[in-house]
Design a protein around this motif. Structure first.
Motif, mmCIF file in Angstrom:
data_model
loop_
_atom_site.group_PDB
_atom_site.id
_atom_site.type_symbol
_atom_site.label_atom_id
_atom_site.label_comp_id
_atom_site.label_asym_id
_atom_site.label_seq_id
_atom_site.Cartn_x
_atom_site.Cartn_y
_atom_site.Cartn_z
ATOM 1 N N SER A 5 -19.675 -53.836 39.332
ATOM 2 C CA SER A 5 -18.784 -54.642 38.501
ATOM 3 C C SER A 5 -17.676 -53.752 37.947
ATOM 4 O O SER A 5 -17.763 -52.530 37.980
ATOM 5 N N GLN A 6 -16.646 -54.428 37.426
ATOM 6 C CA GLN A 6 -15.534 -53.676 36.852
ATOM 7 C C GLN A 6 -16.004 -52.887 35.626
ATOM 8 O O GLN A 6 -15.547 -51.778 35.376
ATOM 9 N N GLN A 7 -16.960 -53.480 34.885
ATOM 10 C CA GLN A 7 -17.490 -52.803 33.697
ATOM 11 C C GLN A 7 -18.162 -51.492 34.085
ATOM 12 O O GLN A 7 -18.009 -50.470 33.428
ATOM 13 N N CYS A 8 -18.900 -51.553 35.182
ATOM 14 C CA CYS A 8 -19.614 -50.374 35.656
ATOM 15 C C CYS A 8 -18.620 -49.291 36.076
ATOM 16 O O CYS A 8 -18.774 -48.114 35.761
ATOM 17 N N TYR A 9 -17.572 -49.722 36.751
ATOM 18 C CA TYR A 9 -16.529 -48.809 37.214
ATOM 19 C C TYR A 9 -15.809 -48.180 36.019
ATOM 20 O O TYR A 9 -15.607 -46.966 35.947
ATOM 21 N N LEU A 10 -15.443 -49.043 35.059
ATOM 22 C CA LEU A 10 -14.759 -48.533 33.867
ATOM 23 C C LEU A 10 -15.668 -47.600 33.071
ATOM 24 O O LEU A 10 -15.232 -46.578 32.556
ATOM 25 N N GLY A 11 -16.941 -47.981 33.004
ATOM 26 C CA GLY A 11 -17.903 -47.153 32.275
ATOM 27 C C GLY A 11 -17.954 -45.751 32.841
ATOM 28 O O GLY A 11 -17.986 -44.767 32.100
ATOM 29 N N LYS A 12 -17.915 -45.658 34.140
ATOM 30 C CA LYS A 12 -17.919 -44.344 34.780
ATOM 31 C C LYS A 12 -16.615 -43.613 34.475
ATOM 32 O O LYS A 12 -16.609 -42.393 34.266
ATOM 33 N N CYS A 13 -15.513 -44.357 34.431
ATOM 34 C CA CYS A 13 -14.225 -43.749 34.074
ATOM 35 C C CYS A 13 -14.274 -43.164 32.670
ATOM 36 O O CYS A 13 -13.745 -42.083 32.407
ATOM 37 N N PHE A 14 -14.904 -43.886 31.734
ATOM 38 C CA PHE A 14 -14.997 -43.394 30.352
ATOM 39 C C PHE A 14 -15.747 -42.068 30.322
ATOM 40 O O PHE A 14 -15.348 -41.125 29.643
ATOM 41 N N GLU A 15 -16.851 -42.044 31.057
ATOM 42 C CA GLU A 15 -17.671 -40.815 31.099
ATOM 43 C C GLU A 15 -16.849 -39.640 31.622
ATOM 44 O O GLU A 15 -16.876 -38.545 31.063
ATOM 45 N N ILE A 16 -16.128 -39.905 32.693
ATOM 46 C CA ILE A 16 -15.347 -38.830 33.310
ATOM 47 C C ILE A 16 -14.220 -38.396 32.385
ATOM 48 O O ILE A 16 -13.953 -37.202 32.227
ATOM 49 N N PHE A 17 -13.568 -39.365 31.730
ATOM 50 C CA PHE A 17 -12.476 -39.030 30.812
ATOM 51 C C PHE A 17 -12.997 -38.187 29.651
ATOM 52 O O PHE A 17 -12.366 -37.211 29.236
ATOM 53 N N ASP A 18 -14.162 -38.564 29.149
ATOM 54 C CA ASP A 18 -14.778 -37.823 28.048
ATOM 55 C C ASP A 18 -15.053 -36.375 28.478
ATOM 56 O O ASP A 18 -14.806 -35.440 27.734
ATOM 57 N N GLU A 19 -15.536 -36.240 29.687
ATOM 58 C CA GLU A 19 -15.824 -34.905 30.211
ATOM 59 C C GLU A 19 -14.522 -34.103 30.362
ATOM 60 O O GLU A 19 -14.463 -32.913 30.034
ATOM 61 N N LEU A 20 -13.483 -34.782 30.826
ATOM 62 C CA LEU A 20 -12.196 -34.097 31.001
ATOM 63 C C LEU A 20 -11.606 -33.669 29.659
ATOM 64 O O LEU A 20 -10.979 -32.614 29.562
ATOM 65 N N LEU A 21 -11.825 -34.492 28.640
ATOM 66 C CA LEU A 21 -11.326 -34.118 27.306
ATOM 67 C C LEU A 21 -11.947 -32.794 26.872
ATOM 68 O O LEU A 21 -11.276 -31.930 26.310
ATOM 69 N N GLU A 22 -13.233 -32.652 27.143
ATOM 70 C CA GLU A 22 -13.948 -31.424 26.774
ATOM 71 C C GLU A 22 -13.402 -30.223 27.538
ATOM 72 O O GLU A 22 -13.366 -29.112 27.028
ATOM 73 N N LEU A 23 -13.018 -30.461 28.786
ATOM 74 C CA LEU A 23 -12.601 -29.345 29.633
ATOM 75 C C LEU A 23 -11.116 -29.017 29.506
ATOM 76 O O LEU A 23 -10.728 -27.853 29.492
ATOM 77 N N VAL A 24 -10.299 -30.048 29.422
ATOM 78 C CA VAL A 24 -8.851 -29.836 29.511
ATOM 79 C C VAL A 24 -8.197 -29.513 28.176
ATOM 80 O O VAL A 24 -7.323 -28.651 28.093
ATOM 81 N N LEU A 25 -8.633 -30.188 27.105
ATOM 82 C CA LEU A 25 -7.952 -29.988 25.817
ATOM 83 C C LEU A 25 -8.048 -28.553 25.295
ATOM 84 O O LEU A 25 -7.043 -27.987 24.890
ATOM 85 N N PRO A 26 -9.226 -27.945 25.304
ATOM 86 C CA PRO A 26 -9.281 -26.558 24.829
ATOM 87 C C PRO A 26 -8.421 -25.623 25.678
ATOM 88 O O PRO A 26 -7.805 -24.703 25.181
ATOM 89 N N ARG A 27 -8.349 -25.917 26.966
ATOM 90 C CA ARG A 27 -7.554 -25.087 27.861
ATOM 91 C C ARG A 27 -6.070 -25.199 27.506
ATOM 92 O O ARG A 27 -5.348 -24.213 27.464
ATOM 93 N N ALA A 28 -5.626 -26.422 27.204
ATOM 94 C CA ALA A 28 -4.224 -26.633 26.831
ATOM 95 C C ALA A 28 -3.925 -25.953 25.507
ATOM 96 O O ALA A 28 -2.865 -25.349 25.328
ATOM 97 N N ALA A 29 -4.875 -26.027 24.581
ATOM 98 C CA ALA A 29 -4.679 -25.394 23.268
ATOM 99 C C ALA A 29 -4.562 -23.887 23.426
ATOM 100 O O ALA A 29 -3.720 -23.246 22.797
ATOM 101 N N GLN A 30 -5.371 -23.337 24.296
ATOM 102 C CA GLN A 30 -5.329 -21.899 24.551
ATOM 103 C C GLN A 30 -3.974 -21.488 25.101
ATOM 104 O O GLN A 30 -3.405 -20.477 24.726
ATOM 105 N N ARG A 31 -3.452 -22.310 26.016
ATOM 106 C CA ARG A 31 -2.174 -21.988 26.646
ATOM 107 C C ARG A 31 -1.052 -22.017 25.617
ATOM 108 O O ARG A 31 -0.134 -21.209 25.650
ATOM 109 N N LEU A 32 -1.139 -22.944 24.666
ATOM 110 C CA LEU A 32 -0.118 -23.031 23.625
ATOM 111 C C LEU A 32 -0.106 -21.772 22.767
ATOM 112 O O LEU A 32 0.943 -21.295 22.357
ATOM 113 N N VAL A 33 -1.279 -21.233 22.508
ATOM 114 C CA VAL A 33 -1.384 -20.041 21.662
ATOM 115 C C VAL A 33 -0.752 -18.847 22.352
ATOM 116 O O VAL A 33 -0.040 -18.059 21.756
ATOM 117 N N ARG A 34 -0.998 -18.753 23.665
ATOM 118 C CA ARG A 34 -0.407 -17.651 24.427
ATOM 119 C C ARG A 34 1.098 -17.764 24.398
ATOM 120 O O ARG A 34 1.823 -16.872 24.247
#
Lengths: 41, 181
Positions: A12-41
């Motif tokens: 279902s679309q809900q199932c698909y979106l649910g998986k998207c949420f999980e992946i987005f949440d994981e990406l937030l954990e991985l990408v945001l700190p990396r971007a913050a680090q780059r800004l500091v440099r």
């Protein structure tokens, strides 16, 4: 063409979106700190 | 193992540098998860914002990068919202005086109400792009020039679908059949 292939892989679309949420949440954990680090440099 | 292959590793390193993702921390404390704002973004391809130029550029990127584009634009918005969270909805530790007062006379469901208002305000802030005027150029440039995502989103979706659900509504579709077998 019967539709987007990913849509056809999920029961279902809900199932698909649910998986998207999980992946987005994981990406937030991985990408945001990396971007913050780059800004500091 | 790459430098960014583990989320805990990335988070730990960012914290030790004194540059944790403030907005991410705030989101976690407030209980804001992507469930609150992502449907609006993804289901409308960011067209809900009534900013035709942004919608056109997102669509353009979507045609080239496919689903990766949605994740990139979403991450860009979160990244640009960093430090823009309104002061009134930031989680601040209550002062001793305030805590003492609340302990003396705790109003019924006050804490719960406060949390839900903060949560609501935080979600509104993320949803309403027009309100805090993130420029289209900034969003798109951040999305475009962002480092490569740590993994391929489409591949991950396919893998998760194959491993968890094994579902295909079209048994004749060879590609899907291959993925779910």
């Amino acid at each position: 063409m019967k539709g987007y292939k990913l849509e056809r892989l999920f029961p279902s679309q809900q199932c698909y979106l649910g998986k998207c949420f999980e992946i987005f949440d994981e990406l937030l954990e991985l990408v945001l700190p990396r971007a913050a680090q780059r800004l500091v440099r | 193992m790459t430098a960014y292959s583990r989320s805990s590793d990335a988070h730990e390193r960012s914290s030790t540098n004194g540059t944790p993702s403030a907005l991410r921390c705030e989101q976690k404390e407030l209980g804001v998860t992507p469930v609150f704002y992502l449907p609006q973004w993804f289901q409308t391809l960011f067209m809900y914002s009534h900013r035709p130029e942004l919608s056109a550029r997102v669509m353009d990127m979507f045609l080239v990068r496919r689903i990766d584009a949605l994740f990139r634009v979403g991450l860009a918005i979160i990244q640009l919202s960093e430090g823009r969270f309104p002061q009134e909805i930031q989680c601040t530790a209550p002062s001793d005086e305030q805590t003492t007062h609340e302990l003396r006379c705790p109003p019924a469901d006050c804490a719960e109400l406060l949390i839900s208002q903060e949560l609501s305000a935080a979600v509104d802030h993320l949803r309403e792009l027009d309100k805090h005027q993130l420029p289209n150029e900034a969003i798109m440039n951040t999305a475009l020039y962002m480092d490569a995502l740590p993994f391929d989103v489409e591949e991950r979706l396919e893998a998760d679908s194959a491993s968890n659900d094994g579902y295909s509504s079209d048994p004749d579709d060879k590609h899907s059949a291959c993925l779910v077998s």
